[in-house]
Each structure stands twice: as structure tokens, then as C-alpha cells.
Enzyme design. Structure first.
Site, mmCIF file in Angstrom:
data_model
loop_
_atom_site.group_PDB
_atom_site.id
_atom_site.type_symbol
_atom_site.label_atom_id
_atom_site.label_comp_id
_atom_site.label_asym_id
_atom_site.label_seq_id
_atom_site.Cartn_x
_atom_site.Cartn_y
_atom_site.Cartn_z
ATOM 1 N N ARG A 55 54.112 -111.861 28.106
ATOM 2 C CA ARG A 55 54.787 -110.591 28.709
ATOM 3 C C ARG A 55 55.556 -111.400 29.868
ATOM 4 N NH1 ARG A 55 52.102 -105.807 32.381
ATOM 5 N NH2 ARG A 55 52.773 -106.852 34.257
ATOM 6 N N TYR A 109 57.768 -103.203 39.664
ATOM 7 C CA TYR A 109 56.525 -103.321 38.642
ATOM 8 C C TYR A 109 56.339 -104.665 38.225
ATOM 9 C CZ TYR A 109 52.703 -103.403 35.452
ATOM 10 O OH TYR A 109 51.816 -104.024 34.686
ATOM 11 N N ASP A 138 56.402 -104.596 30.012
ATOM 12 C CA ASP A 138 55.672 -103.336 30.413
ATOM 13 C C ASP A 138 56.755 -102.756 31.150
ATOM 14 O OD1 ASP A 138 54.037 -101.603 30.945
ATOM 15 O OD2 ASP A 138 52.444 -103.050 32.012
ATOM 16 N N HIS A 155 55.869 -99.522 32.388
ATOM 17 C CA HIS A 155 54.968 -98.759 33.258
ATOM 18 C C HIS A 155 55.393 -97.409 33.474
ATOM 19 C CE1 HIS A 155 51.734 -99.546 36.273
ATOM 20 N NE2 HIS A 155 51.290 -100.283 35.258
ATOM 21 N N GLU A 213 56.287 -101.661 26.407
ATOM 22 C CA GLU A 213 54.861 -100.865 26.883
ATOM 23 C C GLU A 213 55.071 -99.864 27.511
ATOM 24 O OE1 GLU A 213 51.899 -103.852 28.056
ATOM 25 O OE2 GLU A 213 51.064 -102.204 29.392
ATOM 26 N N GLU A 243 47.270 -97.612 28.039
ATOM 27 C CA GLU A 243 46.151 -97.829 28.965
ATOM 28 C C GLU A 243 45.576 -96.809 29.724
ATOM 29 O OE1 GLU A 243 48.618 -100.846 30.555
ATOM 30 O OE2 GLU A 243 48.805 -99.447 32.822
ATOM 31 N N ARG A 295 46.749 -99.128 22.877
ATOM 32 C CA ARG A 295 46.145 -100.015 23.871
ATOM 33 C C ARG A 295 45.076 -99.541 24.781
ATOM 34 N NH1 ARG A 295 48.472 -101.460 28.068
ATOM 35 N NH2 ARG A 295 47.854 -103.472 27.893
ATOM 36 N N GLU A 355 45.399 -108.300 25.507
ATOM 37 C CA GLU A 355 46.094 -108.765 26.834
ATOM 38 C C GLU A 355 44.803 -109.281 27.633
ATOM 39 O OE1 GLU A 355 46.818 -105.485 29.497
ATOM 40 O OE2 GLU A 355 48.238 -106.877 30.869
ATOM 41 N N TRP A 390 54.404 -94.437 39.001
ATOM 42 C CA TRP A 390 54.243 -95.906 39.557
ATOM 43 C C TRP A 390 53.976 -96.796 38.113
ATOM 44 C CZ3 TRP A 390 50.018 -99.283 38.883
ATOM 45 C CH2 TRP A 390 50.221 -100.777 39.251
HETATM 46 O O1 LIG Z 1 49.610 -103.589 31.330
HETATM 47 C C1 LIG Z 1 48.846 -103.901 32.213
HETATM 48 O O2 LIG Z 1 48.212 -104.756 32.291
HETATM 49 C C2 LIG Z 1 49.147 -103.042 33.562
HETATM 50 O O3 LIG Z 1 49.724 -102.041 33.197
HETATM 51 C C3 LIG Z 1 47.883 -103.100 34.368
HETATM 52 O O4 LIG Z 1 47.975 -104.254 35.159
HETATM 53 C C4 LIG Z 1 47.949 -101.637 35.016
HETATM 54 O O5 LIG Z 1 48.909 -101.775 36.044
HETATM 55 C C5 LIG Z 1 46.521 -101.780 35.994
HETATM 56 O O6 LIG Z 1 45.768 -102.125 35.129
HETATM 57 C C6 LIG Z 1 46.330 -100.665 36.846
HETATM 58 O O7 LIG Z 1 44.960 -100.621 37.553
#
Ligand SMILES: O=C(O)[C@@H](O)[C@@H](O)[C@H](O)[C@H](O)CO
Length: 404
Positions: free
Chosen positions: A147, A159, A212, A214, A238, A264, A285, A341, A404
Site C-alpha cells: 500500500r 492520511y 487508501d 480513507h 480503498e 473496515e 474489508r 492487511e 477523516w
Molecule cells: O486501512 C487501514 O488500515 C486504515 O484505514 C486503518 O489504519 C484505520 O485508519 C484505522 O484502523 C483506524 O483505527
């Protein structure tokens, strides 16, 4: 056989983790992870005050019934706090079942579907040059899936950027308030393709490349982004946009063939039903710690398989090594596996949890010990008491609160 004890531990060997230990009258015990970054104490209380007392006297063999008992029995269904608590119970019960059967969990699930679990790592840097160096380091370590994230000119923070040289990416900050970060979509959209261009130019197309977003873009911005970067052939982009409204992904899909991974922050099959059924995503995910343990994750994966959606489970180091141990067993079995991951853990964390997994040339293998193959050192954990820490928030340049 009966459950006689269910204890909850909140410890902080570098970051906060919530651990559940279920003990039976025959002395066999199982462990589960209930960590919800920034809301740890809420899950600990949900377990301690509500679920643990109702576990006492129950038969640990009845994993499905116990899942249903807590899922339906609360009346108030789903949600990250509830589902993380149920997940930890489910994980610990599978651990016990594996120990009783004298089999590693993946054997109980149906056996190995592959020889190893391909994991993806995180690479990051303040600039493209730094990100390329980090990429080279991880390629050297054998990772087949990488990544990439990096700092964006004109933005103080973004991020996925590490906070200093040689520091792993760590989003939460200690203290009672979240850190406030800034976000500017246009700067991101203009800059990020340059990072992919630099990576592919320097390293070619050998590794799977992941990125990512985010949850930062709107659907049409994500569509433009996905379309612009098609030549770099990403394994996935992602979380291109927040997914509460699953229909939004139709717009992204109409414009780009860049594969999409989401999930996630989901905690049940209902969060991704439409995304999967309409084939609006390519990778789901969800994690064992947040989406109902092995019992519910199996349901999500089987449903996803009908639509050729593959798994790509969240595995940051803010889920405890117990979650990662369970995930590796799950990944070893799940027929529609994509990638897992793996951010890694500090030595301090590994001392408290002592996993038995292996990493070799980009692939991980779960432990062959009975159950999850991981333990938890309660005594050592006492040395690391809980410390408040929160995930950041993001604001646009004019101060508007953003995702975020
Ligand atoms: O893909 C990822 O791993 C992130 O999106 C995470 O690190 C995420 O920011 C954290 O798990 C938040 O606690």
C-alpha cells in the site's frame, strides 16, 4: 462443559487493546480481541457489565447459539460497540473449540484452501522520494502487495503519513482530544497520481499496488480519481467515499474499472449487502474483531462469494494480534480470499500477546497449534495501563468538518 469465568482486560503496550478471556470448568480457556480504536472503554463496559455475566454457566460448544443469543437477545442490534463485544466472545469460543478438538482453527473451518496468506504492508513518506525508499525496503522484505501513501505538497498533514522518520504509521494520538488535521481534495486529486507514476516507473508492475483514500472524496471525485489512475493498474483503491449510502458506489462504478475495496468500518452483513449484491465493490474489508467474529465473517464471505467479491480484511495494528491470528486462520480457509492487511506489531505488543504465525516471502501462515495459536500475558499486561487516545478528525481548509 460450562463457562465459569469471562474476564476483560484493557492494556496499552504502545496502544490500547481490549482482550477477553473465557475460562471453562475444565480449565481450557480462549482469548478474543474487542479493540475499537478510540472507544475501547465502551466495548469493555458492554462486555463486563452486560455480556460476561450472561456467559457464565453456558456451554462453550454452542458458538452459533451464543452469537444469536447476544445478537438478537439485546433487541438493539448491530453497531460497532455491540458487534466488537460479540466478536471477542465468538473468537474466544472458537479458540476453545480448537483447543478441545486439538486442531488449529483453519482445520475446523474446512482446512487450508491455499499454501499461505498473501499480506499487504503499508509504505509511507513525507514526500514521493521517502515513499519510494520505504517501498524499496518493503519489497526487499518480500512483500508482494504494497500500500502506498505520502505527504501532499501544500498540506501539513494527510492520511497515512508517518509522523517522523522510521516511525510506523500510527493514526491515534494520546490525550483527551483528537488531533485536528486538514484536508484539501483538489490538492490530493492533482498530486496522488504522481506517486503511482513514480512507483510504477521505478519498480514496475511486479507488486500489487494498493492505496487508501480513507473516505475523503465525493462519489464523482472518486470516479474521476479511479479513471485517471487506471494505467497504474492498482490492486484496489480503498474507501473512496463514505459508504453509509451504498448506492453512491454506482456512480463510481459507471466511470472506472479501478477495483474498489470497502468495509473496515462495517460491523454486519447489512452494511455491505447492496454493495456486494450489485457488484459495486471488488473486495470486502470487514474484520473478525468488528464484524461479529468468525461466525458472522463466514456469513459475509460466503454471501460475497456468490458475486465474485473477494476478501481483503482490515488488519491495522490497532486491532490486537489476537485478531490477526484469527484472521490468518480465516484467510487460510476462505475460498474467495483476496489479500490480508498486515501493519505489524511492536516488540512490546508481541511480548504481551506472543503469536505463533510465520511470515515468509510475502505470505503469512497461521499457527499450527490448537485453536487460534496465540496467548495473552495478563500479568505483563498490567504493566501497561489504559491511556486515552483518539483518532484524528479532518477539517477542510475553511474549517468545515470533513471525513477523516
Ligand atoms: O486501512 C487501514 O488500515 C486504515 O484505514 C486503518 O489504519 C484505520 O485508519 C484505522 O484502523 C483506524 O483505527
Amino acid at each position: 462443559m460450562k463457562i465459569i469465568k469471562a474476564d476483560v482486560f484493557v492494556c496499552s503496550p504502545g496502544r490500547n487493546f481490549v482482550t477477553l478471556k473465557i475460562t471453562t470448568d475444565e480449565g481450557v480457556y480462549g482469548v478474543g480481541d474487542a479493540t475499537l480504536n478510540g472507544r475501547e472503554l465502551a466495548v469493555a463496559s458492554y462486555l463486563k457489565d452486560h455480556l460476561c455475566p450472561q456467559l457464565i454457566g453456558r456451554d462453550p460448544h454452542q458458538i452459533e447459539d451464543i452469537f444469536q443469543y447476544f445478537y438478537k437477545g439485546a433487541y438493539w442490534r448491530r453497531g460497532p460497540v455491540t458487534m466488537s463485544a460479540i466478536s471477542a466472545i465468538d473468537m474466544a469460543l472458537w479458540d476453545i473449540k480448537g483447543k478441545l478438538a486439538n486442531m488449529p482453527l483453519y482445520q475446523l473451518l474446512g482446512g487450508a484452501s491455499r499454501t499461505g496468506v498473501m499480506v499487504y504492508c503499508h509504505t509511507t513518506g513525507a514526500s514521493i522520494e521517502e515513499a519510494l525508499d520505504d517501498y524499496a525496503k518493503h519489497k526487499e522484505m518480500g512483500f508482494k502487495a504494497i500500500r502506498v501513501q505520502c505527504g501532499i505538497p501544500g498540506m501539513k498533514t494527510t492520511y497515512g503519513q508517518s509522523k517522523g522518520k522510521n516511525l510506523a504509521y500510527e493514526p491515534a494520538t494520546r490525550g483527551n482530544y483528537p488531533e485536528e488535521q486538514c484536508w484539501a481534495t483538489e490538492k490530493y486529486l492533482d498530486f496522488m497520481p504522481k506517486l503511482f507514476d513514480a512507483v510504477r516507473n521505478k519498480f514496475g508492475f511486479n507488486e500489487h499496488l494498493l492505496h487508501d483514500m480513507h473516505h475523503r472524496l465525493t462519489p464523482i471525485e472518486a470516479a474521476r480519481f479511479g479513471k485517471n489512475i487506471e494505467d497504474y493498474r492498482l490492486f484496489w483503491m480503498e474507501d473512496p467515499t463514505p459508504a453509509e449510502n451504498q448506492e453512491c458506489f454506482r456512480l463510481i462504478r459507471q466511470h472506472t474499472v479501478t477495483p474498489i475495496a470497502v468495509g473496515e468500518v462495517f460491523n454486519s452483513i447489512w452494511d455491505c449487502k447492496q454493495l456486494i449484491q450489485e457488484q459495486l465493490i471488488d473486495y470486502i474489508r470487514t474484520t473478525i474483531t468488528h464484524a461479529g467474529g468468525i461466525t458472522h465473517m463466514r456469513r459475509i464471505a460466503d454471501f460475497a462469494a456468490l458475486y465474485q467479491v473477494r476478501t481483503g480484511s482490515h488488519g491495522p495494528s490497532d486491532l490486537s494480534p489476537i485478531c490477526h491470528a484469527a484472521a490468518l486462520h480465516f484467510d487460510m480457509w476462505v475460498p474467495n480470499f483476496g489479500v490480508q492487511e498486515f501493519m505489524g506489531y511492536s516488540e512490546q505488543m508481541l511480548e504481551v500477546f506472543s503469536p505463533n504465525w510465520t511470515f515468509n516471502d510475502g505470505y503469512m501462515h497461521p499457527s499450527d497449534k490448537p485453536g487460534l495459536g496465540i496467548d495473552f500475558d495478563e500479568k505483563l499486561a498490567e504493566k501497561y495501563p489504559y491511556k486515552p487516545a483518539y483518532l484524528p478528525i479532518a477539517r477542510l481548509e475553511d474549517g468545515t468538518l470533513w471525513n477523516w
